[in-house]
Design a protein around this motif. Structure first.
Motif, mmCIF file in Angstrom:
data_model
loop_
_atom_site.group_PDB
_atom_site.id
_atom_site.type_symbol
_atom_site.label_atom_id
_atom_site.label_comp_id
_atom_site.label_asym_id
_atom_site.label_seq_id
_atom_site.Cartn_x
_atom_site.Cartn_y
_atom_site.Cartn_z
ATOM 1 N N TYR A 82 -0.150 3.952 25.285
ATOM 2 C CA TYR A 82 0.830 2.924 24.925
ATOM 3 C C TYR A 82 1.714 3.480 23.812
ATOM 4 O O TYR A 82 1.368 4.434 23.116
ATOM 5 N N SER A 86 5.376 5.512 27.120
ATOM 6 C CA SER A 86 4.649 4.705 28.102
ATOM 7 C C SER A 86 5.553 3.756 28.872
ATOM 8 O O SER A 86 5.231 3.398 30.015
ATOM 9 N N GLU A 87 6.662 3.315 28.298
ATOM 10 C CA GLU A 87 7.566 2.393 28.987
ATOM 11 C C GLU A 87 8.952 3.005 29.175
ATOM 12 O O GLU A 87 9.949 2.295 29.253
ATOM 13 N N GLY A 104 0.977 4.557 35.763
ATOM 14 C CA GLY A 104 1.681 3.394 35.252
ATOM 15 C C GLY A 104 2.541 2.809 36.345
ATOM 16 O O GLY A 104 2.497 3.253 37.495
ATOM 17 N N MET A 110 9.707 -0.911 35.264
ATOM 18 C CA MET A 110 9.932 -0.728 33.829
ATOM 19 C C MET A 110 11.349 -1.111 33.449
ATOM 20 O O MET A 110 11.584 -1.741 32.421
ATOM 21 N N GLY A 114 11.841 -3.739 31.007
ATOM 22 C CA GLY A 114 11.986 -3.002 29.754
ATOM 23 C C GLY A 114 13.012 -3.594 28.826
ATOM 24 O O GLY A 114 12.913 -3.466 27.604
ATOM 25 N N TYR A 268 5.493 -4.772 40.877
ATOM 26 C CA TYR A 268 4.687 -4.120 39.849
ATOM 27 C C TYR A 268 3.443 -3.446 40.430
ATOM 28 O O TYR A 268 2.847 -3.929 41.405
ATOM 29 N N GLY A 272 -0.395 -4.431 33.325
ATOM 30 C CA GLY A 272 0.748 -4.990 32.618
ATOM 31 C C GLY A 272 0.346 -6.259 31.900
ATOM 32 O O GLY A 272 -0.692 -6.862 32.202
ATOM 33 N N ASN A 290 5.109 -6.417 28.937
ATOM 34 C CA ASN A 290 4.834 -5.049 28.514
ATOM 35 C C ASN A 290 4.268 -4.282 29.698
ATOM 36 O O ASN A 290 3.195 -4.623 30.217
ATOM 37 N N THR A 291 5.005 -3.252 30.120
ATOM 38 C CA THR A 291 4.653 -2.511 31.334
ATOM 39 C C THR A 291 3.735 -1.338 31.006
ATOM 40 O O THR A 291 4.037 -0.187 31.311
ATOM 41 N N ARG A 292 2.607 -1.664 30.414
ATOM 42 C CA ARG A 292 1.656 -0.639 29.984
ATOM 43 C C ARG A 292 0.348 -1.324 29.624
ATOM 44 O O ARG A 292 0.236 -2.552 29.656
#
Length: 679
Positions: A82, A86-87, A104, A110, A114, A268, A272, A290-292
């Motif tokens: 993270y 990571s994003e 991921g 993302m 994001g 996705y 996440g 949060n994409t992580r």
């Protein structure tokens, strides 16, 4: 499944990923900066590759070097952890273009999530409730100011590409908007390379509740229930727990299904988190996704019996999710506390230094542990060891302390006990603050909201208390015993009474007077102590704090001391760091300066004429000129350290005689920033 992966991160999360990979029989490659050559994450991985100097822009943010390291070592996939990359959608695409697997979500997901503003527009189209605000692309300061006035104060400014509490400002009045916007944009560009912001209505006493989601490449998507992350300082989480106190089954289902719908809307894949802001009445609004993997993921693992890193690896390798929604029941309650090198009494200012002594409660490391169906009671995820440095280059986290209980009451008790067993010497920490927080009536009774710390400042930041006689006795005996050890060197004559640092005297009694003072980092309430020791055949008599009692050393094992003071038995450990004696006893930590009362930075700066840097950093704004007349509390200089801004204000009315640094200059801890003449 992969045979070898590269971990594109450092510290705690790199160690965490490596532990699961090792359990699964997957070899790991670490990357490290010059500052991290001897770090723990390098030691726990099978291989390690140097990728650049200490600054993250020259090492951990250099995607091309990381990909080159993966290819050179034969890694098949890259886990970003993270933070850092990571994003970063461009990095994810570059990994795939190099023939490697990015552990991921797809870059398209993302990009969709994001940007906070773009994500909110997407959620609006999906009929997910949104907080009133402005999430568009127009970034003219006058226009944003106008939008803030329209929304109504208080207003929250947030970096659109942000996370981790950076690039966020709460604005109470219209006249404060311009300065807050400038500061927010500076922090955003420094942390994320993007100064775009959005503005939202700042809700009063909201809760921060997030849903852990997971999706695979076969169309499956589940939610692993919720985490309550309401307890925050400076918009950064301090305590996290799962499940959220007071959550009804109906509300949990509604939030979980909304989170899954959001994940499906962007195609996705992987782990996440969909974050919601919730009112006390139960209504909730989408904040961001949060994409992580999140820092607080362990509490979800503890209550669901899952290893989310293992799930990430399996999904990235093309396997289906290990469990379906019906299998994800909640078992017990888990709480996580983030142990930081920081000074809560100084506005949570990060602390820098060496972990000269580090002792933690008995715990498993990284693993879910425990008996079948029951997690371990205490778990610690950490990326540092005793002797390691906490540097100004990276996040000052020391460890994540996670506890599990059959219910919240048991989890609270275990957290308080575990915090009382932490011992850290070498820098300031938030351990004592965390213990007060966990034991506070507000947190214990689940009276939660994002302003809990500010609302309970009187309880959480109490006036300094005098060190008890037992702590002074332990420090005094540790000093006396150390002197005896020194005198008992190999070349000493055991028959020579003059060669021993004992209390024997030919005529009269041995009298010792020791001088200690509190080392209160906050500054102004330090107390001085006079400790008198009189030697007798049976030991010592101690006179301190109005107490005059017989003092005996019952047992000593290294730093551990068992004593008897009068009729009171006490046990503790004493660690000396220069002239500082760190006394750990009865679940408390007392820092006593021996024979040299500490001079606290800033205590007399108005009279002394110079204001100093509270820590190493970079000057990002100088708000006055030579000869300027200023008022007490007026901002003078802003320093950036660890991607957070710290404002140096006038200690009183006066005149700035000379500004010693300019924007862009690096300053060291304690460096005088300007010459100041008090009015």
């Amino acid at each position: 499944m992969f045979n070898k992966i590269l971990i594109a991160n450092r510290g705690e999360i790199a160690c965490r990923v490596a532990a699961t990979a090792r359990r699964m029989g997957i070899r790991t490659v670490a990357v490290y900066s010059e500052a991290d050559a001897g770090s723990k994450h390098v030691a726990v991985c099978d291989e390690a590759v140097l990728i650049g100097p200490a600054p993250v822009k020259e090492s951990y943010l250099c995607g091309d070097r990381i990909i080159a390291a993966a290819k050179a070592t034969g890694a098949q996939a890259i886990h970003p952890g993270y933070g850092f990359l990571s994003e970063n959608a461009e990095f994810a695409e570059a990994v795939e273009a190099a023939g490697l697997v990015f552990i991921g979500p797809p870059a398209s997901s993302m990009r969709a999530m994001g940007s906070k503003s773009a994500a909110k527009q997407l959620m609006e189209g999906a009929n997910v409730p949104l907080v009133p605000g402005y999430h568009g692309d127009e970034q003219d300061s006058a226009f944003l100011h106008q939008q803030a006035d329209r929304i109504g104060y208080p207003v929250l400014l947030k970096a659109s590409a942000g996370g981790g509490g950076k690039g966020m400002r709460v604005i109470e009045r219209s006249e404060d908007f311009e300065a807050a916007l400038a500061s927010c944009k500076r922090e955003a560009i420094s942390s994320f390379g993007d100064d775009k912001v959005l503005a939202e209505k700042y809700l009063i006493r909201p809760r921060h509740i997030e849903i852990q989601v997971f999706a695979d490449k076969h169309g499956n998507c589940v939610y692993l229930h919720e985490r309550d992350c309401s307890v925050q300082r400076r918009h950064q989480k301090v305590l996290e727990e799962a499940p959220a106190p007071g959550m009804t089954g109906e509300r949990r289902r509604a939030m979980g299904e909304a989170a899954v719908a959001a994940a499906r809307a962007v195609g996705y894949v992987g782990a996440g988190t969909v974050e919601f802001i919730a009112n006390q009445d139960g209504s909730f609004y989408f904040m961001e996704m949060n994409t992580r993997l999140q820092v607080e993921h362990p509490v979800t693992e503890m209550i669901t019996g899952t290893d989310l890193v293992e799930w990430q690896l399996r999904v990235a390798a093309g396997q289906p999710l290990p469990k379906q929604q019906s299998e994800l029941a909640i078992n017990g309650h888990a709480i996580e506390a983030r142990v930081y090198a920081e000074n809560p009494e100084k506005g949570f200012l990060p602390s820098i230094g060496t972990l000269r002594h580090l002792s933690t409660p008995d715990a498993v490391e990284f693993e879910l542990g425990g008996s079948p169906g029951q997690p371990a009671a205490v778990r610690i995820d950490s990326g540092v060891r005793e002797g390691d440095q906490i540097s100004p280059f990276y996040d000052p986290m020391i460890a994540k302390l996670i506890v599990w209980g059959a219910d919240r009451t048991q989890a609270l008790a275990r957290m308080a006990q575990a915090l009382s067993e932490f011992q850290i010497v070498g820098l300031a920490t938030n351990v004592a603050f965390l213990k007060r927080l966990v034991e506070s009536p507000a947190f214990s009774n689940a009276d939660l909201d994002t302003g809990l710390i500010e609302r309970n400042a009187g309880v959480l930041f109490p006036p300094a208390q005098a060190a008890p006689a037992t702590a002074l006795a332990l420090a005094a005996l540790a000093l006396v015993e150390a002197e005896k050890d020194q005198s008992s060197r190999a070349d000493a004559n055991p028959a020579d009474p003059w060669g021993h640092a004992r209390g024997w005297r030919m005529n009269g009694a041995c009298q010792r007077q020791l001088s200690f003072a509190d080392d209160y980092a906050a500054g102004t309430d330090a107390k001085a102590y006079r400790v008198r020791l009189a030697y007798h055949d049976w030991g010592w008599n101690l006179d301190a704090n109005g107490v005059s009692e017989r003092l005996e050393l019952v047992k000593r094992d290294g730093a551990e001391l068992s004593i008897r003071l009068g009729a009171t038995a006490a046990h503790g450990s004493v660690w000396r760091d220069g002239d500082l004696f760190h006394v750990f006893t009865a679940g408390r930590h007392y820092t006593l300066a021996y024979n040299d009362p500490m001079a606290h930075a800033g205590e007399h700066e108005a009279g002394g004429g110079r204001l100093t840097a509270p820590m190493p950093g970079k000057v990002v704004a100088v708000m006055i000129a030579n000869g300027a007349e200023v008022k007490k509390g007026q901002p003078l200089v802003i320093i950036e350290a660890m991607k957070m801004e710290h404002t140096i204000a006038a200690p009183g009315d006066g005149v700035v005689e000379e500004v010693l640094y300019q924007v862009g200059d690096q300053v060291t801890d304690g460096a005088p920033l300007l010459a100041f003449k008090a009015a």
